[in-house]
Structure formats: structure tokens, C-alpha cells
Motif scaffolding. Structure first.
Motif, PDB file in Angstrom:
ATOM      1  N   ARG A 240       0.788  -1.389   0.096  1.00  0.00           N
ATOM      2  CA  ARG A 240       0.258   0.212  -0.114  1.00  0.00           C
ATOM      3  C   ARG A 240       0.540   1.249  -0.063  1.00  0.00           C
ATOM      4  O   ARG A 240       0.994   2.176  -0.803  1.00  0.00           O
ATOM      5  CB  ARG A 240      -0.797   0.175   1.321  1.00  0.00           C
ATOM      6  CG  ARG A 240      -2.061  -0.699   0.981  1.00  0.00           C
ATOM      7  CD  ARG A 240      -3.383  -0.801   2.213  1.00  0.00           C
ATOM      8  NE  ARG A 240      -4.190  -1.616   2.344  1.00  0.00           N
ATOM      9  CZ  ARG A 240      -5.742  -0.744   1.646  1.00  0.00           C
ATOM     10  NH1 ARG A 240      -5.455  -0.043   2.161  1.00  0.00           N
ATOM     11  NH2 ARG A 240      -6.173  -1.844   0.938  1.00  0.00           N
ATOM     12  N   ARG A 241       2.399   1.054   0.742  1.00  0.00           N
ATOM     13  CA  ARG A 241       2.716   2.242   0.382  1.00  0.00           C
ATOM     14  C   ARG A 241       3.596   2.589  -0.594  1.00  0.00           C
ATOM     15  O   ARG A 241       3.531   3.982  -1.228  1.00  0.00           O
ATOM     16  CB  ARG A 241       4.107   2.353   1.588  1.00  0.00           C
ATOM     17  CG  ARG A 241       3.650   2.333   3.067  1.00  0.00           C
ATOM     18  CD  ARG A 241       5.341   2.778   3.941  1.00  0.00           C
ATOM     19  NE  ARG A 241       5.652   1.810   4.394  1.00  0.00           N
ATOM     20  CZ  ARG A 241       6.024   0.958   4.816  1.00  0.00           C
ATOM     21  NH1 ARG A 241       5.146   0.364   5.741  1.00  0.00           N
ATOM     22  NH2 ARG A 241       6.642  -0.105   4.601  1.00  0.00           N
ATOM     23  N   TYR A 242       4.191   1.396  -1.749  1.00  0.00           N
ATOM     24  CA  TYR A 242       4.355   1.489  -2.113  1.00  0.00           C
ATOM     25  C   TYR A 242       2.945   1.734  -3.711  1.00  0.00           C
ATOM     26  O   TYR A 242       3.421   2.760  -4.375  1.00  0.00           O
ATOM     27  CB  TYR A 242       4.777  -0.015  -3.240  1.00  0.00           C
ATOM     28  CG  TYR A 242       4.734  -0.482  -4.607  1.00  0.00           C
ATOM     29  CD1 TYR A 242       5.459   0.565  -5.768  1.00  0.00           C
ATOM     30  CD2 TYR A 242       3.379  -0.776  -4.887  1.00  0.00           C
ATOM     31  CE1 TYR A 242       5.328   0.117  -6.991  1.00  0.00           C
ATOM     32  CE2 TYR A 242       3.538  -1.350  -6.024  1.00  0.00           C
ATOM     33  CZ  TYR A 242       4.109  -1.241  -7.039  1.00  0.00           C
ATOM     34  OH  TYR A 242       3.537  -1.324  -9.006  1.00  0.00           O
ATOM     35  N   ALA A 243       1.914   1.527  -3.748  1.00  0.00           N
ATOM     36  CA  ALA A 243       0.987   2.021  -4.346  1.00  0.00           C
ATOM     37  C   ALA A 243       0.756   4.070  -3.941  1.00  0.00           C
ATOM     38  O   ALA A 243       0.592   4.821  -5.139  1.00  0.00           O
ATOM     39  CB  ALA A 243      -0.028   1.409  -3.990  1.00  0.00           C
ATOM     40  N   ALA A 244       0.619   4.129  -2.992  1.00  0.00           N
ATOM     41  CA  ALA A 244       0.054   5.865  -2.346  1.00  0.00           C
ATOM     42  C   ALA A 244       1.654   6.454  -3.543  1.00  0.00           C
ATOM     43  O   ALA A 244       1.876   7.498  -3.818  1.00  0.00           O
ATOM     44  CB  ALA A 244       0.410   5.831  -1.303  1.00  0.00           C
ATOM     45  N   ALA A 245       2.721   6.317  -3.102  1.00  0.00           N
ATOM     46  CA  ALA A 245       4.131   6.178  -3.689  1.00  0.00           C
ATOM     47  C   ALA A 245       3.991   6.664  -5.615  1.00  0.00           C
ATOM     48  O   ALA A 245       4.844   7.868  -5.735  1.00  0.00           O
ATOM     49  CB  ALA A 245       5.693   6.017  -3.620  1.00  0.00           C
ATOM     50  N   VAL A 246       3.203   5.294  -5.668  1.00  0.00           N
ATOM     51  CA  VAL A 246       3.355   5.554  -7.027  1.00  0.00           C
ATOM     52  C   VAL A 246       1.767   6.861  -7.763  1.00  0.00           C
ATOM     53  O   VAL A 246       2.510   7.693  -8.659  1.00  0.00           O
ATOM     54  CB  VAL A 246       3.095   5.122  -7.924  1.00  0.00           C
ATOM     55  CG1 VAL A 246       2.885   4.746  -9.200  1.00  0.00           C
ATOM     56  CG2 VAL A 246       4.101   3.352  -7.668  1.00  0.00           C
ATOM     57  N   ARG A 247       1.478   6.883  -6.641  1.00  0.00           N
ATOM     58  CA  ARG A 247       0.012   7.697  -7.308  1.00  0.00           C
ATOM     59  C   ARG A 247       0.913   8.858  -6.612  1.00  0.00           C
ATOM     60  O   ARG A 247      -0.001   9.937  -7.412  1.00  0.00           O
ATOM     61  CB  ARG A 247      -1.487   7.512  -6.015  1.00  0.00           C
ATOM     62  CG  ARG A 247      -2.204   8.545  -6.397  1.00  0.00           C
ATOM     63  CD  ARG A 247      -2.726   8.356  -7.472  1.00  0.00           C
ATOM     64  NE  ARG A 247      -3.632   9.465  -7.095  1.00  0.00           N
ATOM     65  CZ  ARG A 247      -3.497  10.694  -8.254  1.00  0.00           C
ATOM     66  NH1 ARG A 247      -2.941  10.840  -9.316  1.00  0.00           N
ATOM     67  NH2 ARG A 247      -4.213  11.549  -8.714  1.00  0.00           N
ATOM     68  N   ALA A 248       1.574   9.580  -5.082  1.00  0.00           N
ATOM     69  CA  ALA A 248       2.355  10.852  -4.939  1.00  0.00           C
ATOM     70  C   ALA A 248       2.513  10.771  -7.010  1.00  0.00           C
ATOM     71  O   ALA A 248       3.127  11.761  -6.607  1.00  0.00           O
ATOM     72  CB  ALA A 248       3.423  10.812  -4.443  1.00  0.00           C
ATOM     73  N   GLU A 249       3.727  10.337  -7.421  1.00  0.00           N
ATOM     74  CA  GLU A 249       4.909  10.748  -8.501  1.00  0.00           C
ATOM     75  C   GLU A 249       3.842  11.085 -10.228  1.00  0.00           C
ATOM     76  O   GLU A 249       3.912  11.655 -10.204  1.00  0.00           O
ATOM     77  CB  GLU A 249       5.198   9.668  -9.176  1.00  0.00           C
ATOM     78  CG  GLU A 249       6.372   8.933  -8.308  1.00  0.00           C
ATOM     79  CD  GLU A 249       7.213   8.215  -8.624  1.00  0.00           C
ATOM     80  OE1 GLU A 249       8.893   7.982  -7.624  1.00  0.00           O
ATOM     81  OE2 GLU A 249       7.035   7.102  -8.871  1.00  0.00           O
ATOM     82  N   TYR A 250       1.944  10.620  -9.758  1.00  0.00           N
ATOM     83  CA  TYR A 250       1.633  11.278 -10.448  1.00  0.00           C
ATOM     84  C   TYR A 250       0.396  12.180 -10.194  1.00  0.00           C
ATOM     85  O   TYR A 250      -0.932  11.934 -10.619  1.00  0.00           O
ATOM     86  CB  TYR A 250       0.836  10.138 -11.695  1.00  0.00           C
ATOM     87  CG  TYR A 250       1.662   9.370 -12.514  1.00  0.00           C
ATOM     88  CD1 TYR A 250       1.289   9.663 -13.781  1.00  0.00           C
ATOM     89  CD2 TYR A 250       2.246   7.864 -11.699  1.00  0.00           C
ATOM     90  CE1 TYR A 250       2.618   8.542 -14.319  1.00  0.00           C
ATOM     91  CE2 TYR A 250       3.386   7.619 -12.111  1.00  0.00           C
ATOM     92  CZ  TYR A 250       3.493   7.552 -14.117  1.00  0.00           C
ATOM     93  OH  TYR A 250       4.469   7.425 -14.570  1.00  0.00           O
ATOM     94  N   ASP A 251       0.574  13.010  -9.134  1.00  0.00           N
ATOM     95  CA  ASP A 251      -0.417  13.744  -9.251  1.00  0.00           C
ATOM     96  C   ASP A 251      -1.089  15.161  -9.668  1.00  0.00           C
ATOM     97  O   ASP A 251      -2.077  15.711  -9.392  1.00  0.00           O
ATOM     98  CB  ASP A 251      -0.140  14.595  -7.428  1.00  0.00           C
ATOM     99  CG  ASP A 251       1.515  15.548  -7.628  1.00  0.00           C
ATOM    100  OD1 ASP A 251       1.675  15.495  -8.808  1.00  0.00           O
ATOM    101  OD2 ASP A 251       1.490  16.100  -6.671  1.00  0.00           O
ATOM    102  N   HIS A 252      -0.141  15.167 -10.771  1.00  0.00           N
ATOM    103  CA  HIS A 252      -0.532  16.164 -11.475  1.00  0.00           C
ATOM    104  C   HIS A 252      -1.952  15.211 -12.224  1.00  0.00           C
ATOM    105  O   HIS A 252      -2.743  16.355 -12.967  1.00  0.00           O
ATOM    106  CB  HIS A 252       0.142  16.848 -12.022  1.00  0.00           C
ATOM    107  CG  HIS A 252       1.070  15.082 -12.659  1.00  0.00           C
ATOM    108  ND1 HIS A 252       2.091  14.688 -12.701  1.00  0.00           N
ATOM    109  CD2 HIS A 252       1.365  14.676 -14.470  1.00  0.00           C
ATOM    110  CE1 HIS A 252       2.198  13.261 -13.488  1.00  0.00           C
ATOM    111  NE2 HIS A 252       1.918  13.878 -14.679  1.00  0.00           N
TER     112      HIS A 252
END
Length: 305
Positions: A240-252
């Protein structure tokens, strides 16, 4: 002074894990681990993670089996416990120390100063501030997963290791273009340091991480792709932390578009049969990875993967 081991109950990578600690000193802990052939990569700041199948032999070698509560209490009393709030900073410090050592240990023909400068330039890319998942922690994970695969008999050549170092050296959140940029960077930066055929192999392997689909006879590509995807088999919490970090890289990217795009990526991964290309990767990571990816799909779409 004692070496302690608690009951194996922490799931990850298709098995369950125990903690091995010292209640006196890290020097004692490291000496015990070396004597018992516990790999250095298993050390996590104040303990070693050891799989369930190794616990009996560690006890036979002198480790004292204790409850998880007692292990934690004695670790705290020793002053060796790294608090949860301090662990991210300590892990970052450890990476800053370990990654240059790993780079220097790669066999090379360049003079030491030139090789060290090349490694420092690479690490500067991996620590760019916009990265949230594709950072030096991911690089460390991939290198450690290659260690795991190599120890189990997978093909991990110098070209595979160098491809791991370069595979996300260019990262702007542009799938396909990032891998191509990383491949071109590897070609340019290694031009004076590798034979042409080996450099071409590094470039090929970097490009392969765009699809994670090595040919059946591509043992080197299989090892690199499996090491890159091994995060999919992490514990559910870390996943889940990994998935959240991927989402943060695409916050735009607006949420509906991100969910659709991420679901497409996950469906493509699940379509790989098997997901992991090496026998070693399949035995360690296949089942857990499929569970994690399917669970993320449910969170994204509300439908089973």
C-alpha cells in the motif's frame, strides 16, 4: 549478552519472517549473522529478518527463542532499538553509505576517480526531489532482489547489475520515454567503460523494463525484470505504501484518469503468465504479487482483477 529470535509471524515474499537481534551490541549481532551465513541484505537497522525455515538452525547455533514482546523489551533496554519515527531517516543514511559501496564493487576497467564520479552522478539522479517511488530506495530494492535471485542460481551478470543502476536513471513520469531516455543515458555514460557488445546488452536490458516481457530464453532480462517487479510481492502494508508513492508521482493526473491508467497497467501485469520470468522469482513472489495486484485493482475499480 544474548542473540534473540522471536516467533516467525511477519508475512512477505511467500513466507513468514522472524527477527534476529542482540541485546548487547550490533557487533555481536553481525558476528553471529556472519557465522550463520545470514546475508547482509537481511539487516534492517537494528535486526535481521530471517525466514521461518532458518529459525531452527539459528536456535541450534545459539539464538535464544523469545516472545515478540520480550525481544522488543530487551532490544529497547539495550539502547539499540531504532524507533519507528527514526527509521526513514536511518534507512536513508544507510542507503547513502551502502549504494556508493555497491557501485564501487562492480568490476570495472575505469580509474577509480572516474568510476566513482560516474556513480555519484547516477545517484544524484536517483535522489531527485520529484521522485516518490522511483528513488534510491527502489534502486536499493532492485539490487537486493538481484542478490536474492543470484544466490538462488539466477543469471545476474555485470550487464544486469549495470542495467539495474540505469533503468530509472531518467524518470519524468513518462512511461516508455523514461526507459528510452535511461537507455540512451547508459549508452552515452558507459561508452568509454565497457566493451561495445556489453554496453549494447545494458542498453537492451534497460529498454526491456518498459514491458517487463523478456523472451523465454532471455535469462538476463528475466532476472532484471523480476527484481524490478519484486515489490509487488511485498507485505500488504508495504505494498500500500508503494501504491501510494506511485500515486504521488502522478499527483498532476486527475483521480479518474489515474485510476483508469493504473488499472490498465495492473491488468497488463496480471496478463503475464507467469508474472515472474525466473523460476526463482516465481517460487518466491508469484502468489503474493498476484494477491496484492488483485487487491489494488479492487480498490481502484471495485471489481476483482
Amino acid at each position: 549478552m544474548a542473540i534473540l529470535v522471536d516467533p516467525p509471524r511477519w508475512p512477505a515474499h511467500g513466507t513468514v519472517w522472524a527477527h534476529l537481534v542482540s541485546d548487547a551490541s550490533l557487533e555481536e549481532l553481525h558476528a553471529f549473522a556472519r557465522a550463520a551465513a545470514v546475508p547482509p541484505r537481511a539487516f534492517d537497522l537494528d535486526h535481521y529478518d530471517v525466514p521461518v525455515e532458518r529459525v531452527p538452525e539459528l536456535v541450534a547455533a545459539g539464538a535464544e527463542p523469545v516472545s515478540g514482546r520480550e525481544l522488543l523489551a530487551r532490544l529497547r533496554r539495550s539502547g539499540l532499538r531504532v524507533r519507528g519515527a527514526d527509521r526513514p531517516g536511518e534507512r536513508a543514511r544507510h542507503r547513502r553509505d551502502d549504494l556508493p559501496r555497491r557501485w564501487t564493487s562492480i568490476p570495472h576497467e575505469a580509474d577509480a576517480a572516474t568510476w566513482d564520479a560516474l556513480g555519484a552522478s547516477l545517484l544524484a539522479r536517483w535522489t531527485e526531489p520529484h521522485r516518490r517511488y522511483h528513488d534510491d530506495a527502489h534502486l536499493t530494492d532492485v539490487l537486493e532482489h538481484l542478490d536474492v535471485l543470484a544466490a538462488a542460481g539466477a543469471t545476474v551478470t555485470r550487464a544486469v547489475v549495470l542495467a539495474a543502476w540505469f533503468h530509472d536513471a531518467v524518470y519524468d513520469g513518462a512511461p516508455g520515454a523514461d526507459e528510452e531516455g535511461s537507455a540512451r543515458l547508459a549508452d552515452a555514460w558507459l561508452a568509454d567503460h565497457l566493451p561495445a557488445d556489453e554496453r549494447a546488452e545494458v542498453v537492451r536490458l534497460v529498454r526491456l523494463t518498459a514491458s517487463h516481457a523478456p523472451a523465454a530464453d532471455d535469462a538476463a532480462g528475466a532476472a532484471l525484470c523480476d527484481a524490478d517487479l519484486a515489490i509487488l510481492a511485498a507485505s500488504p502494508t508495504r505494498y500500500r505504501r508503494y501504491a501510494a508513492a506511485v500515486r504521488a508521482e502522478y499527483d498532476h493526473v486527475p483521480e479518474p484518469l489515474f485510476r483508469a491508467g493504473r488499472a490498465e497497467v495492473l491488468h497488463a501485469l496480471l496478463a503475464h503468465d507467469p508474472l515472474f520470468a525466473t523460476p526463482q522469482g516465481r517460487s518466491r513472489w508469484e502468489d503474493a504479487a498476484r494477491r496484492n495486484v488483485a487487491a489494488e485493482l479492487v480498490r481502484l475499480t471495485g471489481e476483482p482483477g
